[in-house]
Design a protein around this motif. Structure first.
Motif, PDB file in Angstrom:
ATOM      1  N   GLU A   1      58.367  70.329  48.915  1.00 22.04           N
ATOM      2  CA  GLU A   1      59.661  70.669  49.469  1.00 22.04           C
ATOM      3  C   GLU A   1      60.733  69.671  49.053  1.00 22.04           C
ATOM      4  OE1 GLU A   1      56.910  70.389  51.061  1.00 22.04           O
ATOM      5  OE2 GLU A   1      56.439  72.308  52.023  1.00 22.04           O
ATOM      6  N   ALA A   2      60.328  68.398  48.921  1.00 24.19           N
ATOM      7  CA  ALA A   2      61.306  67.374  48.554  1.00 24.19           C
ATOM      8  C   ALA A   2      61.868  67.592  47.171  1.00 24.19           C
ATOM      9  CB  ALA A   2      60.668  65.985  48.638  1.00 24.19           C
ATOM     10  N   ALA A   3      61.177  68.366  46.364  1.00 22.88           N
ATOM     11  CA  ALA A   3      61.650  68.604  45.005  1.00 22.88           C
ATOM     12  C   ALA A   3      62.979  69.331  45.006  1.00 22.88           C
ATOM     13  CB  ALA A   3      60.609  69.406  44.222  1.00 22.88           C
ATOM     14  N   HIS A   4      63.216  70.171  46.017  1.00 25.38           N
ATOM     15  CA  HIS A   4      64.460  70.929  46.038  1.00 25.38           C
ATOM     16  C   HIS A   4      65.652  70.034  46.346  1.00 25.38           C
ATOM     17  CE1 HIS A   4      62.402  74.724  45.641  1.00 25.38           C
ATOM     18  NE2 HIS A   4      61.589  74.394  46.627  1.00 25.38           N
ATOM     19  N   SER A   5      65.436  69.026  47.176  1.00 21.12           N
ATOM     20  CA  SER A   5      66.543  68.170  47.583  1.00 21.12           C
ATOM     21  C   SER A   5      66.736  66.967  46.676  1.00 21.12           C
ATOM     22  CB  SER A   5      66.316  67.681  49.023  1.00 21.12           C
ATOM     23  OG  SER A   5      65.106  66.966  49.101  1.00 21.12           O
ATOM     24  N   ASP A   6      65.641  66.475  46.073  1.00 21.68           N
ATOM     25  CA  ASP A   6      65.729  65.241  45.291  1.00 21.68           C
ATOM     26  C   ASP A   6      65.827  65.483  43.798  1.00 21.68           C
ATOM     27  OD1 ASP A   6      65.565  63.975  47.654  1.00 21.68           O
ATOM     28  OD2 ASP A   6      63.426  63.499  47.502  1.00 21.68           O
ATOM     29  N   VAL A   7      65.332  66.621  43.321  1.00 20.71           N
ATOM     30  CA  VAL A   7      65.330  66.879  41.893  1.00 20.71           C
ATOM     31  C   VAL A   7      66.132  68.140  41.637  1.00 20.71           C
ATOM     32  CG1 VAL A   7      63.912  67.365  39.891  1.00 20.71           C
ATOM     33  CG2 VAL A   7      63.095  65.791  41.628  1.00 20.71           C
ATOM     34  N   HIS A   8      67.163  68.031  40.858  1.00 24.10           N
ATOM     35  CA  HIS A   8      68.002  69.180  40.527  1.00 24.10           C
ATOM     36  C   HIS A   8      67.844  69.458  39.038  1.00 24.10           C
ATOM     37  CE1 HIS A   8      69.878  68.807  44.474  1.00 24.10           C
ATOM     38  NE2 HIS A   8      69.965  67.506  44.232  1.00 24.10           N
ATOM     39  N   VAL A   9      67.410  70.648  38.749  1.00 23.80           N
ATOM     40  CA  VAL A   9      67.137  70.990  37.366  1.00 23.80           C
ATOM     41  C   VAL A   9      67.771  72.315  37.061  1.00 23.80           C
ATOM     42  CG1 VAL A   9      64.961  69.739  37.318  1.00 23.80           C
ATOM     43  CG2 VAL A   9      64.987  72.116  38.028  1.00 23.80           C
ATOM     44  N   GLY A  10      67.935  72.556  35.773  1.00 25.56           N
ATOM     45  CA  GLY A  10      68.365  73.870  35.306  1.00 25.56           C
ATOM     46  C   GLY A  10      69.843  74.137  35.449  1.00 25.56           C
ATOM     47  N   HIS A  11      70.689  73.108  35.526  1.00 29.07           N
ATOM     48  CA  HIS A  11      72.118  73.345  35.705  1.00 29.07           C
ATOM     49  C   HIS A  11      72.877  73.262  34.391  1.00 29.07           C
ATOM     50  CE1 HIS A  11      71.558  73.368  39.981  1.00 29.07           C
ATOM     51  NE2 HIS A  11      70.998  72.168  39.937  1.00 29.07           N
TER      52      HIS A  11
ATOM     53  N   GLN B   1      57.999  75.750  41.081  1.00 23.37           N
ATOM     54  CA  GLN B   1      57.552  76.883  40.266  1.00 23.37           C
ATOM     55  C   GLN B   1      56.436  76.454  39.315  1.00 23.37           C
ATOM     56  OE1 GLN B   1      60.153  78.274  37.098  1.00 23.37           O
ATOM     57  NE2 GLN B   1      59.773  80.410  37.699  1.00 23.37           N
ATOM     58  N   GLN B   2      56.570  75.290  38.720  1.00 21.88           N
ATOM     59  CA  GLN B   2      55.541  74.787  37.817  1.00 21.88           C
ATOM     60  C   GLN B   2      54.235  74.523  38.562  1.00 21.88           C
ATOM     61  OE1 GLN B   2      56.034  71.765  34.375  1.00 21.88           O
ATOM     62  NE2 GLN B   2      55.582  70.490  36.163  1.00 21.88           N
ATOM     63  N   PHE B   3      54.337  73.945  39.761  1.00 23.12           N
ATOM     64  CA  PHE B   3      53.139  73.637  40.540  1.00 23.12           C
ATOM     65  C   PHE B   3      52.418  74.915  40.950  1.00 23.12           C
ATOM     66  CE2 PHE B   3      51.088  73.085  44.664  1.00 23.12           C
ATOM     67  CZ  PHE B   3      50.251  72.015  44.424  1.00 23.12           C
ATOM     68  N   ASP B   4      53.153  75.895  41.461  1.00 19.66           N
ATOM     69  CA  ASP B   4      52.536  77.141  41.918  1.00 19.66           C
ATOM     70  C   ASP B   4      51.904  77.908  40.766  1.00 19.66           C
ATOM     71  OD1 ASP B   4      53.288  76.584  44.492  1.00 19.66           O
ATOM     72  OD2 ASP B   4      55.117  77.804  44.436  1.00 19.66           O
ATOM     73  N   SER B   5      52.536  77.900  39.616  1.00 21.18           N
ATOM     74  CA  SER B   5      51.968  78.588  38.451  1.00 21.18           C
ATOM     75  C   SER B   5      50.654  77.942  38.027  1.00 21.18           C
ATOM     76  CB  SER B   5      52.969  78.576  37.292  1.00 21.18           C
ATOM     77  OG  SER B   5      54.157  79.255  37.638  1.00 21.18           O
ATOM     78  N   GLY B   6      50.639  76.618  37.990  1.00 22.81           N
ATOM     79  CA  GLY B   6      49.416  75.924  37.614  1.00 22.81           C
ATOM     80  C   GLY B   6      48.296  76.141  38.613  1.00 22.81           C
ATOM     81  N   LYS B   7      48.639  76.166  39.896  1.00 24.51           N
ATOM     82  CA  LYS B   7      47.612  76.361  40.913  1.00 24.51           C
ATOM     83  C   LYS B   7      47.055  77.778  40.874  1.00 24.51           C
ATOM     84  CE  LYS B   7      46.537  74.550  45.431  1.00 24.51           C
ATOM     85  NZ  LYS B   7      47.021  73.701  46.530  1.00 24.51           N
ATOM     86  N   LEU B   8      47.908  78.766  40.615  1.00 24.87           N
ATOM     87  CA  LEU B   8      47.422  80.136  40.479  1.00 24.87           C
ATOM     88  C   LEU B   8      46.456  80.237  39.301  1.00 24.87           C
ATOM     89  CD1 LEU B   8      47.464  83.144  41.175  1.00 24.87           C
ATOM     90  CD2 LEU B   8      49.491  83.373  39.702  1.00 24.87           C
ATOM     91  N   GLY B   9      46.797  79.606  38.184  1.00 23.94           N
ATOM     92  CA  GLY B   9      45.889  79.621  37.035  1.00 23.94           C
ATOM     93  C   GLY B   9      44.557  78.966  37.342  1.00 23.94           C
ATOM     94  N   MET B  10      44.575  77.871  38.101  1.00 21.78           N
ATOM     95  CA  MET B  10      43.331  77.203  38.457  1.00 21.78           C
ATOM     96  C   MET B  10      42.475  78.072  39.366  1.00 21.78           C
ATOM     97  SD  MET B  10      41.149  74.851  38.339  1.00 21.78           S
ATOM     98  CE  MET B  10      41.996  73.695  37.267  1.00 21.78           C
ATOM     99  N   TRP B  11      43.095  78.767  40.323  1.00 21.94           N
ATOM    100  CA  TRP B  11      42.318  79.633  41.209  1.00 21.94           C
ATOM    101  C   TRP B  11      41.692  80.798  40.439  1.00 21.94           C
ATOM    102  CZ3 TRP B  11      40.155  78.408  45.426  1.00 21.94           C
ATOM    103  CH2 TRP B  11      40.748  77.544  46.341  1.00 21.94           C
ATOM    104  N   ILE B  12      42.404  81.322  39.457  1.00 22.03           N
ATOM    105  CA  ILE B  12      41.830  82.387  38.628  1.00 22.03           C
ATOM    106  C   ILE B  12      40.624  81.857  37.861  1.00 22.03           C
ATOM    107  CG2 ILE B  12      42.253  83.893  36.647  1.00 22.03           C
ATOM    108  CD1 ILE B  12      45.149  84.139  37.617  1.00 22.03           C
ATOM    109  N   PHE B  13      40.756  80.663  37.301  1.00 22.71           N
ATOM    110  CA  PHE B  13      39.632  80.056  36.586  1.00 22.71           C
ATOM    111  C   PHE B  13      38.438  79.828  37.509  1.00 22.71           C
ATOM    112  CE2 PHE B  13      37.527  75.951  35.678  1.00 22.71           C
ATOM    113  CZ  PHE B  13      36.835  76.338  34.538  1.00 22.71           C
ATOM    114  N   LEU B  14      38.703  79.344  38.717  1.00 24.44           N
ATOM    115  CA  LEU B  14      37.606  79.097  39.660  1.00 24.44           C
ATOM    116  C   LEU B  14      36.947  80.404  40.080  1.00 24.44           C
ATOM    117  CD1 LEU B  14      39.099  76.275  41.919  1.00 24.44           C
ATOM    118  CD2 LEU B  14      37.556  76.064  39.965  1.00 24.44           C
TER     119      LEU B  14
END
Length: 405
Positions: A5-15, A39-52
């Protein structure tokens, strides 16, 4: 586990975008095709769950083979399982359970940027994995010396002299780890002389990790000694006794030749065939006209016959009574098949442990390099999921192979 959650307030990207639409203000850890760390974290975790999920399906096939073999030849399973050292399996179970705890701590430390603690917990997880492999090396080498191998190479000789000392198979398995340990010591000395602090920081924990493989070997040798002669020397005696019990049970359960008992006409014969029918006999005495009780009595008698003296031959009918159960399971087609299944299941699991060691070493190096922070800890979390599933598979392998007899 995901706390970004802190990523939204502390890291600003894509501007900021150039003429080609590329972002200029992405942090170094954020891949160019993702907009936010979350978004990067959730994508990676979804890929890991598919692999598992594919890993679970992969091991499920082996568990099905185990279940079919045990159902078809329970006598072979019980006789051969006497050769498995329960203490070694229990030690490895405890080691892997503790490694799951240290891996979870490592993920948490990566999230809160406690880099030294994270590196320490990753090294502790690696050390547990090395202990597991060291104990397993003792277990494997001992069985290989006895000839307890898959069908093609099975050569166990009952009553043969028990192997003493360190076997050549143990030396072969320990050699790569010994070479790695010596290489790390040389690398550490060189790094100290050249003043390479980063290399020193990496080499020190890895030396401890590789040394724990030999701790596992020592632990396995201590547990294996003192039990080997008694446990393995009596294994086939247990199998023979078990087979004799099957023969006697079948003889008592089989009805006398040429006699047939009518479940509807003679209640005493039904009660003699199975004690489970006793409550039904009492109910039938009160209500002779109850056809439901009669049907249940018939089912109980057929169940007793199927479980005690007959085998299913196919869809068409039931084969004749079993009058002999072979007490000789020391063959390639019987004991060899059991150990084939044993080595496939535990060996593929050990390969997954080795793969996990390789990835954990990569994580250790990156952690010492301070690559992870509260916005980017995905790789540690993904590897943690993989490690937990590997531990979970062993939680099933241990009781199924070592405890259930």
């Amino acid at each position: 586990m995901a706390t970004t959650e802190a990523a939204h307030s502390d890291v600003h990207v894509g501007h900021g975008h150039d003429a080609d639409g590329h972002d200029h203000d992405h942090p170094p850890f954020l891949a160019h095709h993702f907009d936010t760390p979350e978004q990067q974290f959730d994508s990676g975790k979804l890929g890991m769950w598919i692999f598992l999920g594919t890993e679970v399906l992969f091991f499920s096939g082996m568990f099905v083979a185990y279940a079919i073999f045990r159902m078809l030849r329970p006598d072979v399973f019980e006789g051969c399982s006497q050769f498995l050292n329960t203490k070694l399996g229990a030690i490895n179970t405890g080691v892997l359970l503790f490694s799951s705890l240290t891996m979870a701590w490592a993920v948490r430390c990566a999230q809160i940027e406690e880099h030294k603690k994270c590196a320490g917990f990753i090294a502790a997880t690696l050390s547990c994995a090395m202990v597991f492999l060291g104990v397993k090396s003792i277990e494997y080498s001992h069985k290989w010396e006895l000839g307890l191998l898959p069908p093609k190479w099975y050569s166990f000789i009952e009553g043969a002299p028990h192997p003493e000392g360190i076997s050549k198979y143990l030396l072969y398995m320990a050699l790569p780890f010994a070479i790695g340990l010596v290489g790390l010591v040389i690398w550490l000395i060189k790094s100290i002389l050249t003043g390479n602090r980063f290399a020193v920081s990496v080499a020190k924990p890895l030396i401890v990790v590789f040394a724990f493989f030999f701790v596992g070997i020592g632990l396995g040798m201590i547990l294996e000694s003192g039990e080997s002669h008694a446990e393995h020397g009596e294994a086939h005696a247990h199998a023979d006794d078990h087979a004799s019990d099957h023969v006697s049970d079948a003889a008592h359960a089989s009805p006398a030749a040429g006699t047939q008992s009518d479940p509807l006409g003679d209640s005493s014969a039904i009660a003699a065939s199975t004690t489970l029918a006793a409550p039904l006999i009492d109910r039938l005495a009160v209500d002779q006209a109850n056809s439901g009780i009669r049907d249940e009595l018939r089912a109980k008698q057929q169940q007793a016959e199927l479980g005690g003296s007959t085998v299913v031959a196919g869809r068409e009918g039931i084969a004749g009574p079993i009058d002999h159960v072979s007490s000789e399971i020391n063959t390639r087609s019987q004991a060899g098949v059991f150990f084939g299944i044993y080595y496939v299941m535990t060996g593929i699991h050990a390969i997954h442990i080795l793969a996990g060691i390789g990835v954990l070493i990569w994580l250790l190096v990156r952690t010492i390099r301070l690559d992870f922070n509260r916005h980017y800890f995905g790789p540690v979390d993904y590897v943690g999921l993989y490690w937990h599933i590997v531990d979970l598979i062993w939680i099933y392998l241990f009781p199924l192979l070592y405890l259930i007899r």
